[in-house]
Design a protein around this motif. Structure first.
Motif, PDB file in Angstrom:
ATOM      1  N   LEU A 103       0.664  -1.306   0.126  1.00  0.00           N
ATOM      2  CA  LEU A 103      -0.087  -0.050  -0.002  1.00  0.00           C
ATOM      3  C   LEU A 103       0.799   1.199   0.123  1.00  0.00           C
ATOM      4  O   LEU A 103       0.529   2.169  -0.600  1.00  0.00           O
ATOM      5  N   ALA A 104       2.077   1.201   0.855  1.00  0.00           N
ATOM      6  CA  ALA A 104       2.878   2.138   0.970  1.00  0.00           C
ATOM      7  C   ALA A 104       3.444   2.820  -0.476  1.00  0.00           C
ATOM      8  O   ALA A 104       3.650   3.669  -1.022  1.00  0.00           O
ATOM      9  N   VAL A 105       3.866   1.462  -1.355  1.00  0.00           N
ATOM     10  CA  VAL A 105       4.437   1.587  -2.608  1.00  0.00           C
ATOM     11  C   VAL A 105       3.454   2.302  -3.526  1.00  0.00           C
ATOM     12  O   VAL A 105       3.718   3.272  -4.314  1.00  0.00           O
ATOM     13  N   PHE A 106       2.069   1.906  -3.579  1.00  0.00           N
ATOM     14  CA  PHE A 106       1.018   2.302  -4.324  1.00  0.00           C
ATOM     15  C   PHE A 106       0.980   3.943  -3.997  1.00  0.00           C
ATOM     16  O   PHE A 106       0.663   4.669  -4.930  1.00  0.00           O
ATOM     17  N   MET A 107       1.037   4.176  -2.725  1.00  0.00           N
ATOM     18  CA  MET A 107       1.099   5.635  -2.572  1.00  0.00           C
ATOM     19  C   MET A 107       1.840   6.483  -2.733  1.00  0.00           C
ATOM     20  O   MET A 107       1.593   7.440  -3.216  1.00  0.00           O
ATOM     21  N   VAL A 108       3.335   6.131  -3.051  1.00  0.00           N
ATOM     22  CA  VAL A 108       4.383   6.769  -3.538  1.00  0.00           C
ATOM     23  C   VAL A 108       3.900   6.922  -5.199  1.00  0.00           C
ATOM     24  O   VAL A 108       4.099   8.117  -5.684  1.00  0.00           O
ATOM     25  N   GLY A 109       3.290   6.087  -5.807  1.00  0.00           N
ATOM     26  CA  GLY A 109       2.670   6.455  -7.310  1.00  0.00           C
ATOM     27  C   GLY A 109       1.941   7.404  -7.531  1.00  0.00           C
ATOM     28  O   GLY A 109       1.788   8.086  -8.220  1.00  0.00           O
ATOM     29  N   MET A 110       1.074   7.246  -6.425  1.00  0.00           N
ATOM     30  CA  MET A 110      -0.226   8.311  -6.446  1.00  0.00           C
ATOM     31  C   MET A 110       0.597   9.861  -6.020  1.00  0.00           C
ATOM     32  O   MET A 110       0.171  10.417  -6.833  1.00  0.00           O
ATOM     33  N   ALA A 111       1.307   9.951  -5.189  1.00  0.00           N
ATOM     34  CA  ALA A 111       2.008  11.240  -4.989  1.00  0.00           C
ATOM     35  C   ALA A 111       2.871  11.640  -6.289  1.00  0.00           C
ATOM     36  O   ALA A 111       2.851  12.735  -6.561  1.00  0.00           O
ATOM     37  N   GLY A 112       3.456  10.521  -7.055  1.00  0.00           N
ATOM     38  CA  GLY A 112       4.228  11.138  -7.983  1.00  0.00           C
ATOM     39  C   GLY A 112       3.449  11.685  -9.406  1.00  0.00           C
ATOM     40  O   GLY A 112       3.742  12.592  -9.975  1.00  0.00           O
ATOM     41  N   SER A 113       2.160  11.032  -9.493  1.00  0.00           N
ATOM     42  CA  SER A 113       1.117  11.592 -10.416  1.00  0.00           C
ATOM     43  C   SER A 113       0.877  12.938 -10.163  1.00  0.00           C
ATOM     44  O   SER A 113       0.922  13.889 -10.769  1.00  0.00           O
ATOM     45  N   VAL A 114       0.509  13.272  -8.900  1.00  0.00           N
ATOM     46  CA  VAL A 114      -0.052  14.614  -8.453  1.00  0.00           C
ATOM     47  C   VAL A 114       1.319  15.577  -8.414  1.00  0.00           C
ATOM     48  O   VAL A 114       1.067  16.768  -9.172  1.00  0.00           O
ATOM     49  N   PHE A 115       2.463  15.255  -8.017  1.00  0.00           N
ATOM     50  CA  PHE A 115       3.441  15.977  -8.133  1.00  0.00           C
ATOM     51  C   PHE A 115       3.963  16.286  -9.661  1.00  0.00           C
ATOM     52  O   PHE A 115       4.127  17.625  -9.829  1.00  0.00           O
ATOM     53  N   GLY A 116       4.025  15.379 -10.429  1.00  0.00           N
ATOM     54  CA  GLY A 116       4.309  15.502 -11.859  1.00  0.00           C
ATOM     55  C   GLY A 116       3.465  16.486 -12.544  1.00  0.00           C
ATOM     56  O   GLY A 116       3.965  17.538 -13.479  1.00  0.00           O
ATOM     57  N   LEU A 117       1.979  16.248 -12.400  1.00  0.00           N
ATOM     58  CA  LEU A 117       0.908  17.169 -12.947  1.00  0.00           C
ATOM     59  C   LEU A 117       1.244  18.783 -12.340  1.00  0.00           C
ATOM     60  O   LEU A 117       1.272  19.598 -13.239  1.00  0.00           O
ATOM     61  N   ALA A 118       1.499  18.778 -11.309  1.00  0.00           N
ATOM     62  CA  ALA A 118       1.264  20.145 -10.825  1.00  0.00           C
ATOM     63  C   ALA A 118       2.678  20.769 -11.278  1.00  0.00           C
ATOM     64  O   ALA A 118       2.613  21.877 -11.501  1.00  0.00           O
ATOM     65  N   ARG A 119       4.002  20.192 -11.133  1.00  0.00           N
ATOM     66  CA  ARG A 119       4.891  20.963 -11.757  1.00  0.00           C
ATOM     67  C   ARG A 119       5.205  21.258 -12.895  1.00  0.00           C
ATOM     68  O   ARG A 119       5.474  22.172 -13.422  1.00  0.00           O
ATOM     69  N   GLN A 120       4.572  20.307 -13.983  1.00  0.00           N
ATOM     70  CA  GLN A 120       4.390  20.604 -15.298  1.00  0.00           C
ATOM     71  C   GLN A 120       3.362  21.602 -15.628  1.00  0.00           C
ATOM     72  O   GLN A 120       3.606  22.542 -16.319  1.00  0.00           O
ATOM     73  N   SER A 121       2.341  21.655 -14.942  1.00  0.00           N
ATOM     74  CA  SER A 121       1.329  22.932 -15.216  1.00  0.00           C
ATOM     75  C   SER A 121       2.104  24.221 -14.516  1.00  0.00           C
ATOM     76  O   SER A 121       1.634  25.098 -15.354  1.00  0.00           O
ATOM     77  N   TYR A 122       2.465  24.044 -13.685  1.00  0.00           N
ATOM     78  CA  TYR A 122       3.161  25.439 -13.063  1.00  0.00           C
ATOM     79  C   TYR A 122       4.342  25.907 -13.878  1.00  0.00           C
ATOM     80  O   TYR A 122       4.228  27.220 -14.352  1.00  0.00           O
TER      81      TYR A 122
END
Length: 438
Positions: A103-122
């Motif tokens: 579950l923790a590994v899955f959560m890392v993937g979730m965070a990566g998606s949000v972080f990647g989208l936000a930094r690109q959009s910014y």
């Protein structure tokens, strides 16, 4: 305001610092995920499945990430994602059972998606168009540097604390990324430029509706993922296919080098050296690649990127020793390196405003689908035929990607100052003039 007034240095630390640290955090744990899973009782097959959970978490979170970014704005999405990643890595370090670790590994993937989208959009919003490819290529290159450095940063801690030390390094780096993200300047949206859900001007807690700045003060409904998918369906069906193929080839290349090295009898030390040198070439050329895209146009980097990787993959089954494999691996690394930031740049070029986070969420979904599909195809063809055939199939994907990009990436460099929706579908950057420097 003169074009020369914009400098990437003004946002370098807040824009790229969190990315470097986030890349270091994820890079620190990549070599030990399978080992930890095995220590918790997983079989080899289950350990391999746990590794894929980062990709699955990212894939499933790409569209929901648009809601978070739209609701709170890019800055706060970065902070939330980095904190979530830090919490996930701390959980992984302390997990006493396999299901909690997974579950923790899955959560890392979730965070990566949000972080990647936000930094690109910014960065898409913050950097003027004439600088866009350089900024996004630098973003991709900085992330690769972080991922490359991650295992080395973790190695010393692992020596004293065991494999859990890697996760504590990752948790600390992600926490620091969150702290630096707090220093990210808020996006300033001038009158006449509409953005969906930048937190009512960039701050947290803003409305989901976008004030279009039409002069009438009217409040327009915020775009939804469904509306953006419908209005930009042709882009996703055409150029989106090229993006999917880029991601598929990139993901497959990471597997074929060690697999072919083992096939021709190289030892792990030789394999690691070849893989590392290929990655080093990849990291060294991200800025010249971005500059070429800004100067000559996206097509003149996107197509050679795929052709060169396809050539390297096609030649790999013909090698039989370390020298030959090193040469083709360097060729593949060079091809991938010149394409640093190409997926993000094309996504930024075609993304509408308002509706940018929604568009980029779908764009990342296509890329992540390719990341999952490429190794799956390699595995299937290898199982049915041979490893050589599997690598050859990946090379064919590269050729198909080159054709798709040649067909659908606009030729020539972007026309600075043009209206949104023409040629590349871009609009000017909001904090700088939309024209090249004199």
């Amino acid at each position: 305001m003169p074009a020369e007034s914009f400098s990437l240095k003004t946002i370098a630390v807040p824009a790229f610092g969190p990315t470097l640290l986030y890349g270091l955090a994820t890079g620190a744990i990549l070599p030990v995920i399978a080992l930890t899973a095995r220590d918790l009782g997983a079989s080899v097959a289950v350990a391999a499945l746990v590794i894929t959970l980062t990709g699955i978490g990212s894939l499933l979170t790409n569209v929901p990430a648009t809601v978070l970014t739209t609701r709170f704005g890019e800055k706060w999405a970065l902070v939330i994602a980095a904190l979530w990643c830090s919490a996930a890595m701390a959980t992984a370090a302390l997990a006493p059972v396999l299901w909690l670790f997974a579950l923790a590994v899955f959560m890392v993937g979730m965070a990566g998606s949000v972080f990647g989208l936000a930094r690109q959009s910014y960065l898409t919003e913050a950097v003027p168009l004439y600088y866009r490819a350089r900024a996004l290529s630098t973003l991709g290159g900085v992330n690769r540097i972080g991922v490359f450095a991650g295992p080395f940063a973790a190695a010393g801690v692992i020596h004293f604390a065991g494999t859990s030390g890697a996760y504590w390094v990752g948790a600390g780096a992600a926490l620091l990324a969150a702290a630096i993200s707090l220093k990210v300047p808020e996006l300033r949206v001038p009158a006449g430029v509409g953005r969906a859900g930048a937190g009512g001007g960039g701050g947290p807690g803003g409305p989901a509706a976008s004030r279009a700045g039409t002069g009438s003060g009217a409040v327009l409904p915020a775009p939804t993922v469904r509306s953006v998918l419908r209005s930009h369906g042709r882009v996703f069906r055409t150029l989106g296919l090229g993006i999917l193929l880029i991601a598929a080839v990139r993901a497959s290349r990471q597997a074929v080098i060690p697999l072919w090295a083992q096939h021709i009898g190289l030892d792990p030390t030789q394999t690691a050296l070849i893989y590392g040198l290929s990655g080093a070439i990849d990291m060294l050329i991200f800025y010249p690649a971005g500059k070429a895209m800004d100067a000559w146009g996206r097509r003149w980097v996107a197509v050679p990127c795929m052709l060169i990787m396809a050539a390297g993959l096609g030649l790999m089954p013909l090698t039989g020793d370390s020298t030959g494999l090193l040469l083709v691996s360097l060729l593949i690394g060079f091809g991938n390196g010149i394409g640093s930031g190409i997926v993000m740049t094309l996504g930024a070029d075609f993304s509408p405003s308002p509706g940018r986070p929604q568009f980029l969420g779908i764009w990342r979904l296509l890329a992540d689908s390719g990341t999952m599909a490429g190794p799956a195809l390699l595995s299937a063809v290898t199982a049915l035929a041979s490893l050589s055939a599997g690598i050859g199939a990946t090379a064919v994907l590269g050729l198909l990607g080159a054709v798709a990009l040649w067909r659908w990436v606009p030729k020539g460099k972007p026309v600075y100052g043009q209206a949104a929706g023409t040629q590349t579908g871009t609009r000017p950057g909001v904090t700088g003039p939309d024209r090249p420097p004199a």
